[in-house]
Design an enzyme around this catalytic site. Structure first.
Site, PDB file in Angstrom:
ATOM      1  N   CYS A  30       0.824  -1.213   0.000  1.00 14.38           N
ATOM      2  CA  CYS A  30       0.000   0.000   0.000  1.00 14.38           C
ATOM      3  C   CYS A  30       0.858   1.263   0.000  1.00 14.38           C
ATOM      4  CB  CYS A  30      -0.927   0.002   1.217  1.00 14.38           C
ATOM      5  SG  CYS A  30      -0.066  -0.079   2.806  1.00 14.38           S
ATOM      6  N   HIS A  45      19.378   0.134  -0.631  1.00 14.69           N
ATOM      7  CA  HIS A  45      17.973   0.524  -0.531  1.00 14.69           C
ATOM      8  C   HIS A  45      17.096  -0.683  -0.191  1.00 14.69           C
ATOM      9  CE1 HIS A  45      14.197   2.579  -1.325  1.00 14.69           C
ATOM     10  NE2 HIS A  45      13.862   1.587  -2.125  1.00 14.69           N
ATOM     11  N   SER A  78      10.305   2.770   5.889  1.00 17.71           N
ATOM     12  CA  SER A  78       8.859   2.661   6.043  1.00 17.71           C
ATOM     13  C   SER A  78       8.254   3.923   6.646  1.00 17.71           C
ATOM     14  CB  SER A  78       8.516   1.466   6.943  1.00 17.71           C
ATOM     15  OG  SER A  78       8.891   0.259   6.335  1.00 17.71           O
ATOM     16  N   GLU A 116       8.879  -0.913  11.099  1.00 17.37           N
ATOM     17  CA  GLU A 116       7.680  -1.762  11.065  1.00 17.37           C
ATOM     18  C   GLU A 116       8.025  -3.115  10.436  1.00 17.37           C
ATOM     19  OE1 GLU A 116       5.603  -2.751   8.447  1.00 17.37           O
ATOM     20  OE2 GLU A 116       6.340  -1.632   6.731  1.00 17.37           O
ATOM     21  N   PRO A 117       7.511  -4.202  11.027  1.00 20.12           N
ATOM     22  CA  PRO A 117       7.957  -5.538  10.616  1.00 20.12           C
ATOM     23  C   PRO A 117       7.237  -6.131   9.417  1.00 20.12           C
ATOM     24  CG  PRO A 117       6.485  -5.699  12.505  1.00 20.12           C
ATOM     25  CD  PRO A 117       6.648  -4.223  12.219  1.00 20.12           C
ATOM     26  N   GLY A 148     -13.245   7.450  11.624  1.00 20.90           N
ATOM     27  CA  GLY A 148     -12.376   8.098  10.656  1.00 20.90           C
ATOM     28  C   GLY A 148     -11.826   7.055   9.715  1.00 20.90           C
ATOM     29  N   GLY A 169      -8.663   7.958   7.775  1.00 16.55           N
ATOM     30  CA  GLY A 169      -7.425   8.538   7.266  1.00 16.55           C
ATOM     31  C   GLY A 169      -6.241   7.619   7.501  1.00 16.55           C
ATOM     32  N   GLU A 170      -5.054   8.161   7.283  1.00 14.95           N
ATOM     33  CA  GLU A 170      -3.828   7.374   7.362  1.00 14.95           C
ATOM     34  C   GLU A 170      -3.608   6.799   8.752  1.00 14.95           C
ATOM     35  OE1 GLU A 170       0.427   9.057   7.002  1.00 14.95           O
ATOM     36  OE2 GLU A 170      -0.239   8.660   4.964  1.00 14.95           O
ATOM     37  N   ILE A 187      -5.835   6.160  11.193  1.00 21.94           N
ATOM     38  CA  ILE A 187      -6.796   5.093  11.471  1.00 21.94           C
ATOM     39  C   ILE A 187      -6.461   3.838  10.662  1.00 21.94           C
ATOM     40  CG2 ILE A 187      -9.200   4.400  11.101  1.00 21.94           C
ATOM     41  CD1 ILE A 187      -8.819   5.992  13.635  1.00 21.94           C
TER      42      ILE A 187
END
Length: 422
Positions: A50, A97, A107, A112-113, A187, A189-190, A192
């Site tokens: 995403c 990279h 991330s 984040e895993p 909500g 948004g990002e 939530i």
């Protein structure tokens, strides 16, 4: 050939563009098949989440533009529009990279895993479609080794560093078993979206997303097996909710004290954990005065966030160091592979010349020619054929005063006694 990493992510492209460039699971294999047959593309893998779409390819010098144009054609986008938000890395920068992506340093949420699992899925798809050759295979294996080392030695994924992580972390202090908890998210948004993902991964199976438009709520809740409702349906949903997390852009509170109080009565005063991430607030402060309600605001989360961000940044610095070692090991192995390929090519050429000279000698012997003359001619021809190219190259190097090439030739072709006599 060049190792190329080409892509877009949450830093370079809007969510609308990322949605257009993303590959669905059903598209991946056909996309890789098309990518592999582009001129000059020898190996290819696609990572699509995403927050990013990235192509890792082993290609020739002109490959980058061809790959970018193909990406636009595949998704029906203008190449120039992609160019404005695309980034690219070559060779060791591309390897670095990929390793940074794998350990979560690139991330939206540091460390984040989930991205590592997504990268492993991309690797498996590329293997199934014959996208992996020696170059990418070695790179991905080295990347997975570095990611494992970073996770083991630094603990970079242990501490929450975002509001979403902190909210879920606080909820875990109240609810021992998330699998029996019901969550209501207000909500879409990002923030939530991150909360929903973290709750789902923590074991929450019953999740409802409330939003002004049901369509957007469905987009967020659907992939997680959740339900979507409008804001008007919140009073009924509150009755079932053990966890309530709100983050909208509404100018006035959405949850009032009276609404929550009525829901608590129907819940028979089972406790409710609430986090109001919004500014201005979505939940009236007076809600916190009610018994059985644990209400936190974004300010209450800041101390947790800052403390854990400091811990994770130290881990991130350590991870960068481990990545540099990983890139160094990959470069070393790459040089070994390159040397091995050259050795195979040189030996193949020598063996071809040998076989040609041998066959000609055997033919002369079969015609009854003098064996001694045949052997002498064989030795002469083989020597000339093997040394013709090196001799021409050395003469050109001498005329161009390329001393470094002459020194390398001496190191390769002469024994110690011959080098001493020069």
């Amino acid at each position: 050939m060049t190792l190329l990493a080409l892509g877009i992510n949450h830093r370079t492209a809007t969510v609308e563009v990322r949605e257009q460039v993303a590959f669905t699971p059903t598209q991946l294999e056909s996309a890789l098949a098309e990518l592999r047959v582009l001129p000059g593309v020898r190996e290819a893998a696609v990572l699509s989440t995403c927050n990013r779409t990235e192509l890792y390819c082993v290609t020739g010098e002109a490959g980058e533009r061809a790959i970018l144009e193909w990406l636009g054609r595949f998704h029906g986008l203008e190449t120039e529009a992609l160019t404005q938000c695309a980034y690219h890395f070559l060779d060791n920068d591309a390897a670095r990279h990929l390793m940074r992506v794998a350990v979560g340093l690139d991330s939206m949420v540091l460390g984040e895993p989930q991205i590592l699992g997504q990268l492993k899925d991309a690797y498996q798809v590329a293997r199934r479609t014959q996208g992996m050759g020696g170059e990418l295979e070695c790179l991905f294996q080295q990347t997975f080794a570095v990611a494992k080392q970073v996770r083991t030695e630094t603990g970079i994924g242990r501490n929450p560093v975002s509001v979403a992580y902190a909210a879920v972390s606080l909820a875990s202090r109240i609810f021992d078993d998330f699998s029996r908890s019901r969550a209501l998210l207000i909500g879409a948004g990002e923030t939530i979206e991150l909360v929903a993902r973290h709750l789902h991964e923590a074991g929450v199976k019953q999740l409802t997303v409330a939003n002004r438009t049901r369509e957007r709520a469905e987009q967020l809740a659907g992939p997680l097996g959740g339900a979507a409702i409008t804001l008007d349906e919140i009073p009924e949903a509150l009755v079932q909710a053990d966890i309530v997390i709100a983050s909208t852009a509404a100018p006035l509170p959405i949850l009032g004290k009276g609404m929550v109080e009525r829901a608590l009565k129907r819940r028979r005063h089972r406790p409710v954990f609430m986090v109001d991430i919004a500014v201005p607030r979505d939940i009236e402060p007076e809600v916190g005065e009610l018994g059985d309600v644990f209400l936190y605001t974004v300010d209450d989360l800041q101390e947790v966030i800052e403390e854990n961000r400091r811990h994770r940044q130290v881990a991130a610095d350590h991870a960068e160091s481990l990545i540099e070692h990983g890139v160094g090991r990959w470069l070393y192995e790459r040089r070994l592979r390159s040397g091995g390929e050259l050795i195979r090519d040189v030996r193949a050429r020598g063996e071809a010349l040998r076989d040609q000279a041998r066959d000609q000698a055997l033919a002369r012997l079969a015609r009854g020619e003098d064996p001694v003359a045949v052997v002498e001619r064989l030795a002469y021809q083989l020597t000339n054929r093997l040394l013709h190219r090196p001799t021409v190259a050395l003469r050109e190097a001498a005329s161009d005063e390329r001393q470094e090439l002459l020194d390398a030739a001496a190191e390769l072709l002469l024994d110690d006694a011959a080098k001493t006599s020069r």
